[in-house]
Enzyme design. Structure first.
Site, PDB file in Angstrom:
ATOM      1  N   GLU A 250     -16.252  16.959  -9.365  1.00 15.86           N
ATOM      2  CA  GLU A 250     -16.684  16.626  -7.998  1.00 15.86           C
ATOM      3  C   GLU A 250     -16.277  15.212  -7.648  1.00 15.86           C
ATOM      4  O   GLU A 250     -16.245  14.355  -8.537  1.00 15.86           O
ATOM      5  CB  GLU A 250     -18.211  16.699  -7.899  1.00 15.86           C
ATOM      6  CG  GLU A 250     -18.729  18.087  -7.856  1.00 15.86           C
ATOM      7  CD  GLU A 250     -20.258  18.130  -7.787  1.00 15.86           C
ATOM      8  OE1 GLU A 250     -20.904  17.073  -7.757  1.00 15.86           O
ATOM      9  OE2 GLU A 250     -20.772  19.246  -7.794  1.00 15.86           O
ATOM     10  N   LYS A 252     -16.690  11.557  -6.820  1.00 21.76           N
ATOM     11  CA  LYS A 252     -17.776  10.595  -7.070  1.00 21.76           C
ATOM     12  C   LYS A 252     -17.808   9.640  -5.883  1.00 21.76           C
ATOM     13  O   LYS A 252     -17.019   8.707  -5.797  1.00 21.76           O
ATOM     14  CB  LYS A 252     -17.528   9.827  -8.371  1.00 21.76           C
ATOM     15  CG  LYS A 252     -18.660   8.878  -8.735  1.00 21.76           C
ATOM     16  CD  LYS A 252     -18.384   8.219 -10.077  1.00 21.76           C
ATOM     17  CE  LYS A 252     -19.584   7.509 -10.657  1.00 21.76           C
ATOM     18  NZ  LYS A 252     -20.109   6.461  -9.812  1.00 21.76           N
ATOM     19  N   ARG A 257     -27.310   6.522  -4.235  1.00 18.76           N
ATOM     20  CA  ARG A 257     -27.867   7.831  -4.593  1.00 18.76           C
ATOM     21  C   ARG A 257     -29.209   8.011  -3.891  1.00 18.76           C
ATOM     22  O   ARG A 257     -30.034   7.097  -3.885  1.00 18.76           O
ATOM     23  CB  ARG A 257     -28.065   7.894  -6.099  1.00 18.76           C
ATOM     24  CG  ARG A 257     -28.534   9.234  -6.593  1.00 18.76           C
ATOM     25  CD  ARG A 257     -28.558   9.227  -8.105  1.00 18.76           C
ATOM     26  NE  ARG A 257     -28.814  10.534  -8.665  1.00 18.76           N
ATOM     27  CZ  ARG A 257     -28.476  10.876  -9.901  1.00 18.76           C
ATOM     28  NH1 ARG A 257     -27.876  10.016 -10.689  1.00 18.76           N
ATOM     29  NH2 ARG A 257     -28.747  12.081 -10.362  1.00 18.76           N
ATOM     30  N   ARG A 272     -32.316   5.564  -6.395  1.00 16.68           N
ATOM     31  CA  ARG A 272     -32.043   5.812  -7.812  1.00 16.68           C
ATOM     32  C   ARG A 272     -33.150   5.224  -8.678  1.00 16.68           C
ATOM     33  O   ARG A 272     -33.464   5.731  -9.735  1.00 16.68           O
ATOM     34  CB  ARG A 272     -30.714   5.145  -8.137  1.00 16.68           C
ATOM     35  CG  ARG A 272     -30.181   5.364  -9.498  1.00 16.68           C
ATOM     36  CD  ARG A 272     -28.840   4.649  -9.574  1.00 16.68           C
ATOM     37  NE  ARG A 272     -28.191   4.868 -10.825  1.00 16.68           N
ATOM     38  CZ  ARG A 272     -28.557   4.327 -11.976  1.00 16.68           C
ATOM     39  NH1 ARG A 272     -29.593   3.533 -12.010  1.00 16.68           N
ATOM     40  NH2 ARG A 272     -27.888   4.583 -13.067  1.00 16.68           N
ATOM     41  N   GLU A 302     -25.296  11.587  -2.262  1.00 15.53           N
ATOM     42  CA  GLU A 302     -24.821  10.214  -2.205  1.00 15.53           C
ATOM     43  C   GLU A 302     -24.702   9.880  -0.716  1.00 15.53           C
ATOM     44  O   GLU A 302     -24.130  10.649   0.060  1.00 15.53           O
ATOM     45  CB  GLU A 302     -23.466  10.096  -2.918  1.00 15.53           C
ATOM     46  CG  GLU A 302     -23.021   8.683  -3.155  1.00 15.53           C
ATOM     47  CD  GLU A 302     -23.655   8.013  -4.392  1.00 15.53           C
ATOM     48  OE1 GLU A 302     -24.509   8.625  -5.071  1.00 15.53           O
ATOM     49  OE2 GLU A 302     -23.289   6.853  -4.647  1.00 15.53           O
ATOM     50  N   PHE A 342     -25.070  16.837  -3.817  1.00 13.13           N
ATOM     51  CA  PHE A 342     -24.471  17.309  -5.065  1.00 13.13           C
ATOM     52  C   PHE A 342     -25.431  18.040  -6.003  1.00 13.13           C
ATOM     53  O   PHE A 342     -25.021  18.506  -7.060  1.00 13.13           O
ATOM     54  CB  PHE A 342     -23.747  16.179  -5.803  1.00 13.13           C
ATOM     55  CG  PHE A 342     -24.609  14.998  -6.169  1.00 13.13           C
ATOM     56  CD1 PHE A 342     -25.412  15.041  -7.285  1.00 13.13           C
ATOM     57  CD2 PHE A 342     -24.577  13.846  -5.411  1.00 13.13           C
ATOM     58  CE1 PHE A 342     -26.197  13.954  -7.640  1.00 13.13           C
ATOM     59  CE2 PHE A 342     -25.354  12.742  -5.761  1.00 13.13           C
ATOM     60  CZ  PHE A 342     -26.164  12.799  -6.874  1.00 13.13           C
TER      61      PHE A 342
HETATM   62  P1  ATP Z   1     -21.996   4.108 -11.526  1.00  9.79           P
HETATM   63  O1  ATP Z   1     -22.109   2.629 -11.393  1.00  9.79           O
HETATM   64  O2  ATP Z   1     -20.740   4.577 -12.187  1.00  9.79           O
HETATM   65  O3  ATP Z   1     -22.278   4.842 -10.250  1.00  9.79           O
HETATM   66  P2  ATP Z   1     -24.603   4.747 -12.473  1.00  9.79           P
HETATM   67  O4  ATP Z   1     -25.201   4.253 -13.748  1.00  9.79           O
HETATM   68  O5  ATP Z   1     -25.151   4.224 -11.179  1.00  9.79           O
HETATM   69  O6  ATP Z   1     -23.058   4.521 -12.568  1.00  9.79           O
HETATM   70  P3  ATP Z   1     -24.171   7.389 -13.353  1.00  9.79           P
HETATM   71  O7  ATP Z   1     -25.193   8.431 -13.525  1.00  9.79           O
HETATM   72  O8  ATP Z   1     -23.576   6.821 -14.562  1.00  9.79           O
HETATM   73  O9  ATP Z   1     -24.772   6.302 -12.386  1.00  9.79           O
HETATM   74  O10 ATP Z   1     -22.983   7.963 -12.481  1.00  9.79           O
HETATM   75  C1  ATP Z   1     -23.226   8.921 -11.543  1.00  9.79           C
HETATM   76  C2  ATP Z   1     -23.567   8.276 -10.190  1.00  9.79           C
HETATM   77  O11 ATP Z   1     -22.538   8.608  -9.284  1.00  9.79           O
HETATM   78  C3  ATP Z   1     -24.824   8.843  -9.634  1.00  9.79           C
HETATM   79  O12 ATP Z   1     -25.928   8.007  -9.899  1.00  9.79           O
HETATM   80  C4  ATP Z   1     -24.558   8.967  -8.141  1.00  9.79           C
HETATM   81  O13 ATP Z   1     -25.107   7.852  -7.466  1.00  9.79           O
HETATM   82  C5  ATP Z   1     -23.064   8.877  -8.004  1.00  9.79           C
HETATM   83  N1  ATP Z   1     -22.423  10.102  -7.512  1.00  9.79           N
HETATM   84  C6  ATP Z   1     -21.514  10.160  -6.511  1.00  9.79           C
HETATM   85  N2  ATP Z   1     -21.061  11.392  -6.327  1.00  9.79           N
HETATM   86  C7  ATP Z   1     -21.679  12.182  -7.235  1.00  9.79           C
HETATM   87  C8  ATP Z   1     -21.623  13.570  -7.551  1.00  9.79           C
HETATM   88  N3  ATP Z   1     -20.811  14.400  -6.897  1.00  9.79           N
HETATM   89  N4  ATP Z   1     -22.408  14.026  -8.544  1.00  9.79           N
HETATM   90  C9  ATP Z   1     -23.224  13.184  -9.228  1.00  9.79           C
HETATM   91  N5  ATP Z   1     -23.323  11.874  -8.986  1.00  9.79           N
HETATM   92  C10 ATP Z   1     -22.561  11.357  -8.002  1.00  9.79           C
END
Ligand code: ATP
Length: 586
Positions: A250, A252, A257, A272, A302, A342
């Protein structure tokens, strides 16, 4: 239950550095607490009255606390302040003054936990005029009845400095031992906590009904789930191998979030970090009320800043303007948003968290009526590393950070509160900052829609490649034009109009209108990225990919002084890309 009981336990917990000992002291305290009080005691040991997502904090300022100590002890505020300067801790100073207190009340009524909690609750909820006096009076009243040791902990609790070092996981361990028959029960409690974010509710349930209650725990609309998080790998092949050869990839999206809860026609949004951010996004709430076709749901999305005119995604930094308490209406107009959904965690009575991802996604697609600003995350189901790579570049090109690749296995549940291998993010060194402005050639245009009907929605821009003497597209720009620019542009470009793509223009995109490569405009972009769509410097960095300028904005400068061949060259863009390539460590 007397508060002295709790204060005693705190004293012992503070004195130990060993986690095991800390847990067993907490086990003792929890075992001695009644079912009715256990939730409150759990919150109190963490210096809280409610779970974080409720957003009610005691938050007494030190100045007010000192006034209350002064009233309760008869010492003046100056003396107390001077003592705090010595001890460095208002809690300890309070203990000292309570010991010295001269106006001792006779047989003060001992503090009980329920009464104390209720007073703290009134303090936390007091607002408006008279609230300062009310808080001071309540706090002074508690201190007047407190022993020196109790006073120390009351002050630390109300000023947010009770730091017993009791992590959530320690409390879960203690609950497992106290009510679940041992540490093995911890996993059930952990899940209950991860899907409710409420240690007090978990504690009450197991204290009353034993570990079965934790096993039966269900998602509840209004209580945020602790978010599932992704691990990270750096190549499509590794990702596919880890996910059993096939995955759902998917986009990103690069925004914030949001966990949205809908109940009785009302939307609540959690960040988040599980803060209630509903008030920040009235537009998101309206959009979701319209799009969600069910009574009760929990979905994740997101939230991304978009350009009001072109609907293209904007950089993450623009969304940060929406993080405010005041001026929300103005910010909403200036920085509009889109939601990319998502996941679905709950829909009308069914807890979906234990269902596999493809089932959840299927339910999500059914329950969301998509429109321009509410969309389901773009995805592909793939087992081909090349396809994954292409999709990744598409994502970056569109303004995303990369991909989140998700397991499609039967056991790919929503693992709340956990960073695991069911989701793997794929971001790599694909982009670099663009600090200089660039001069690009206008080679085509796309018709505008909505507010832009009758003019252009975006211009197709190219860099010059001198060796081949051609113009290679590098970006599509619809931002930065004034109303006047937009009104005049079709007329201005009329003289350059041709019915088909100019032979010296190389483009994979099909513009609505084509121009002879003659007009140069100045652009500022945020980043240069690899691109499967644009042809600038094709194959130079990576076979099959070109370079694109992301988040372009017209500076207002028509470079009338420049011929098309004086525009920024593809080679210069390669140089900029290489020199500022970001190392993405996180
Ligand atoms: P990052 O700084 O890489 O976003 P993170 O620690 O905030 O990392 P992670 O769980 O590692 O969060 O990475 C997934 C994040 O990506 C989610 O917290 C969400 O905010 C974002 N995101 C964007 N698109 C998607 C998607 N399609 N599915 C899941 N998460 C997504």
């Amino acid at each position: 239950m007397r508060y002295s009981h709790i204060a005693n336990a705190y004293e012992k917990i503070e004195a130990t550095t060993k986690r095991l000992e800390m847990t067993s002291l907490l086990v003792d305290l929890l075992r001695q607490t009644s079912e009715e009080l256990i939730g409150k005691v759990v919150y109190l040991t963490q210096g809280k009255l409610y779970p974080d997502f409720v957003g009610i904090e005691i938050g007494i300022a030190e100045k007010l606390a000192i006034r209350a100590v002064s009233r309760a002890t008869g010492y003046n505020e100056r003396e107390i302040k001077a003592d705090v300067a010595l001890t460095g801790d208002l809690g300890v100073s309070t203990e000292r003054f309570l010991k010295k207190k001269t106006q001792k009340a006779f047989f003060p009524e001992p503090l009980d936990v329920a009464g104390l909690y209720s007073d703290l609750d009134s303090m936390a909820k007091a607002t408006g005029s008279g609230s300062i006096e009310l808080k001071t009076r309540l706090l002074a009243g508690l201190l007047a009845r407190a022993s020196p040791q109790e006073g120390k902990y009351i002050i630390r609790t109300v000023t947010g400095s009770l730091r017993l070092g009791m992590a959530d996981m320690t409390v879960l361990d203690a609950l497992a031992v106290a009510f679940g028959g041992g540490k093995d029960a911890r996993r059930y409690l952990e899940r209950a906590y991860n899907i409710s974010s409420d240690l007090g509710r978990v504690a009450t349930a197991v204290a009353k009904q034993g570990i079965e209650a934790a096993k039966m725990f269900e998602v509840s609309v209004g209580e945020p789930l602790r978010p599932m998080q992704a691990e990270r790998l750096s190549s499509p092949a590794e990702i596919l191998e880890k996910l059993g050869g096939r995955c759902m990839a998917e986009f990103k999206y690069d925004g914030e979030r949001i966990q949205a809860h809908k109940r009785k026609g009302q939307i609540t949004l959690f960040s988040r970090r599980l803060e209630n951010i509903t008030d920040q996004y009235p537009d998101a709430c309206r959009m979701l009320v319209r799009s969600v076709q069910a009574e009760e749901v929990i979905v994740e999305a997101e939230c991304v800043a978009v350009d009001a005119d072109t609907e293209e995604m904007r950089p993450f930094q623009e969304l940060m303007h929406r993080r405010r308490k005041y001026g929300i209406k103005e910010a909403m107009e200036e920085y509009p948003i889109a939601l990319f959904l998502f996941d679905a965690l709950y829909i009308d009575g069914s807890d979906l968290t234990l269902k596999p991802y493809l089932v959840r996604r299927g339910r999500l697609e059914k329950v969301i009526e998509q429109d321009g600003r509410v969309r389901i995350a773009q995805s592909i189901l793939t087992s081909d590393p090349e396809e994954l790579e292409q999709f990744f570049e598409n994502a970056v090109e569109t303004g995303c950070e990369g991909l989140v690749c998700k397991s499609v296995a039967k056991d790919a549940v929503y693992h709340a509160g956990t960073r695991g291998w069911l989701w793997i993010k794929y971001k790599r060194d694909y982009k670099s900052d663009l600090t200089d402005s660039v001069d690009l050639v206008v080679v085509g245009a796309f018709h505008g829609r909505g507010k832009r009907a009758g003019t252009y929605g975006a211009l197709l821009l190219a860099a010059y490649a001198p060796e081949q003497d051609i113009f290679q597209t590098v970006t599509k720009c619809g931002t930065g034009f004034t109303d006047e620019d937009l009104r005049d542009l079709p007329e201005k470009m009329k003289a350059h109009h041709i019915p088909h793509r100019h032979p010296r223009v190389h483009s994979k995109l099909k513009a609505d209108v084509w121009f002879k490569p003659e007009v140069v405009i100045e652009i500022r972009g945020a980043e240069i990225t690899l691109s499967p769509i644009h042809l600038c410097a094709e194959d130079i960095i990576r076979a099959g990919s070109g370079l694109a300028i992301r988040f372009p904005r017209f500076t207002g400068n028509y470079r009338l002084d420049k011929a098309a061949e004086d525009a920024t060259s593809a080679e210069q863009i390669v140089g900029m890309y290489r020199s500022r390539l970001k190392k993405l460590g996180s």
